[in-house]
Write a protein that holds these residues in place. Structure first.
Motif, short mmCIF file in Angstrom:
data_model
loop_
_atom_site.label_atom_id
_atom_site.label_comp_id
_atom_site.label_asym_id
_atom_site.label_seq_id
_atom_site.Cartn_x
_atom_site.Cartn_y
_atom_site.Cartn_z
N GLY A 50 0.79 -1.22 0.00
CA GLY A 50 0.00 0.00 0.00
C GLY A 50 0.83 1.27 0.00
N ILE A 51 2.15 1.13 0.12
CA ILE A 51 3.04 2.29 0.10
C ILE A 51 3.94 2.17 -1.12
CG2 ILE A 51 4.88 3.51 1.31
CD1 ILE A 51 3.75 2.27 3.90
N GLY A 52 3.97 3.20 -1.93
CA GLY A 52 4.82 3.17 -3.11
C GLY A 52 6.26 3.50 -2.78
N PRO A 53 7.15 3.34 -3.76
CA PRO A 53 8.56 3.58 -3.52
C PRO A 53 8.90 5.05 -3.27
CG PRO A 53 8.18 3.05 -5.82
CD PRO A 53 6.89 2.84 -5.10
N ALA A 62 1.79 3.01 -4.66
CA ALA A 62 1.77 1.55 -4.87
C ALA A 62 0.92 1.14 -6.07
CB ALA A 62 1.27 0.86 -3.61
N ASP A 63 -0.12 1.93 -6.40
CA ASP A 63 -0.97 1.54 -7.53
C ASP A 63 -0.48 2.11 -8.87
OD1 ASP A 63 -1.58 4.19 -6.98
OD2 ASP A 63 -3.76 3.90 -7.06
N LEU A 119 15.47 1.65 -7.67
CA LEU A 119 15.88 2.46 -6.52
C LEU A 119 16.62 1.60 -5.50
CD1 LEU A 119 12.68 4.65 -5.95
CD2 LEU A 119 14.93 5.47 -6.69
N ALA A 120 16.11 0.40 -5.24
CA ALA A 120 16.73 -0.50 -4.26
C ALA A 120 18.15 -0.89 -4.69
CB ALA A 120 15.88 -1.74 -4.08
#
Length: 180
Positions: free
Chosen positions: A55-58, A64-65, A76-77
């Motif tokens: 539910g949380i985007g990057p 997230a959607d 990013l990771a």
């Protein structure tokens, strides 16, 4: 650790017959999120997005959607791309210097122009964080510099620019600069 042969990884850059879901072959500039997918698949051709969303985007501008959320989160990771302090700017065109940095990081290329002053004529316009990548790509892909010796670091990346990179790297990768 980078695995697999370079021609396999480089096949994910745009080329005739590339699958639309990996990269669209068009003259329009590529957005940062559109560039992130093939960048990720360069090194991890079998990459697939995770199925679970928390539910949380990057980033704030990539919830997230958002269709590109899994890809943006993955690059990013890995540290191949970064935000600009306010967000990722997924719809902004990726610049040539940003693409060079992302490609250099993803392919683990060394700074080939270090100490040689191999910045193009417009090298003063290259951000300090991108200078190593631009030097490397000016050395590896001379076609990225125009007849006047300019790289145009702020210009957007399009299919022709990426094809020049793909062609040059596919001919040299794995022969004189093996990946570790």
């Amino acid at each position: 650790m980078v695995t697999g042969g370079a021609p396999t990884r480089l096949a994910f850059l745009p080329a005739a017959g590339s699958r639309p879901e990996t990269f669209r072959w068009e003259a329009a500039p590529y957005s940062r999120s559109a560039f992130a997918a093939p960048l990720l698949r360069l090194v991890k051709p079998d990459w697939a997005p995770t199925s679970g969303k928390n539910g949380i985007g990057p980033m704030a501008d990539v919830p997230a959607d958002h269709p590109a959320a899994p890809v943006v989160e993955a690059v990013l990771a890995r540290g191949w791309m970064r935000g600009d302090g306010r967000g990722f700017a997924p719809d902004r065109p990726v610049t040539r210097q940003e693409a060079a940095v992302g490609l250099m990081r993803a392919l683990a290329l060394p700074d080939e122009g270090a100490g040689k002053g191999n910045l193009p004529v417009d090298g003063a316009a290259v951000a300090p964080r991108a200078r190593a990548a631009v030097r490397t790509f000016v050395v590896r892909v001379p076609a990225l510099v125009d007849a006047a010796g300019r790289f145009h670091p702020q210009a957007p990346v399009d299919a022709a620019w990426l094809e020049a990179v793909r062609t040059a790297l596919a001919g040299t990768e794995g022969h004189d600069h093996p990946h570790r």
